[in-house]
Design an enzyme around this catalytic site. Structure first.
Site, mmCIF file in Angstrom:
data_model
loop_
_atom_site.group_PDB
_atom_site.id
_atom_site.type_symbol
_atom_site.label_atom_id
_atom_site.label_comp_id
_atom_site.label_asym_id
_atom_site.label_seq_id
_atom_site.Cartn_x
_atom_site.Cartn_y
_atom_site.Cartn_z
ATOM 1 C CD GLU A 108 17.817 5.295 -6.576
ATOM 2 O OE1 GLU A 108 17.182 4.300 -6.942
ATOM 3 O OE2 GLU A 108 17.565 6.450 -6.975
ATOM 4 C CE1 TYR A 120 16.013 13.147 1.162
ATOM 5 C CE2 TYR A 120 17.805 11.590 0.999
ATOM 6 C CZ TYR A 120 17.165 12.720 0.552
ATOM 7 O OH TYR A 120 17.668 13.432 -0.506
#
Length: 159
Positions: A108, A120
């Site tokens: 998250e 990411y």
């Protein structure tokens, strides 16, 4: 002496340094007890540290349950950001998860944290959903991201 930190498994002796990074990085930091519990009682937890000149400058936690890995937390001290240390920690976490048999990895990230989201995405993570009001300090939503580790490994081999 290397210009880049050593990445290794976290040990209890690293907790002072990890807590320095934790308090530097987060408004609501984890407690010493939380980290001790992860290291001593959680069979699924695996933690890495980035160490440079005998100082802990970053860390990454991963839970690996059967064939799924989940990043619990990742942080780099603000004095060392922008030097690809977070990326190196995450790549090492992906490699470790692969070694332990994980097929996917999830995490998250705050919807406002575009720097982390960019990292990411660079490593192949994709948006998977939103966790509403996830962060307790300001009730900000979290973007759930995931990567297929086999696909990540294949893309790395092509580079």
């Amino acid at each position: 002496m290397s210009n880049f930190p050593t990445i290794r498994f976290m040990e209890e002796k690293d907790l002072e340094g990890v807590l320095r990074v934790e308090h530097n990085a987060f408004q609501i930091p984890w407690t010493r007890y939380a980290f001790v519990n992860e290291l001593t009682n959680n069979q699924f937890a695996h933690y890495l540290v980035a160490e440079w000149e005998e100082e802990i400058i970053g860390y990454c936690g991963v839970w690996i349950i059967i064939d799924e890995a989940h990043i619990t937390n990742i942080a780099v001290h603000s004095s060392y950001r922008g030097r690809k240390i977070g990326e190196t920690l995450l790549v090492n976490a992906l490699e470790m998860a692969f070694t332990y048999g994980a097929k996917t990895m999830s995490l998250e990230v705050r919807v406002s944290n575009m720097t982390a989201q960019s990292l990411y995405k660079k490593l192949g993570f994709q948006a998977g959903g939103i966790r509403k009001n996830y962060y307790t300090d300001n009730y900000e939503d979290a973007l759930v991201m995931w990567v297929n580790i086999d696909e990540y490994k294949q893309s790395e081999e092509r580079k």
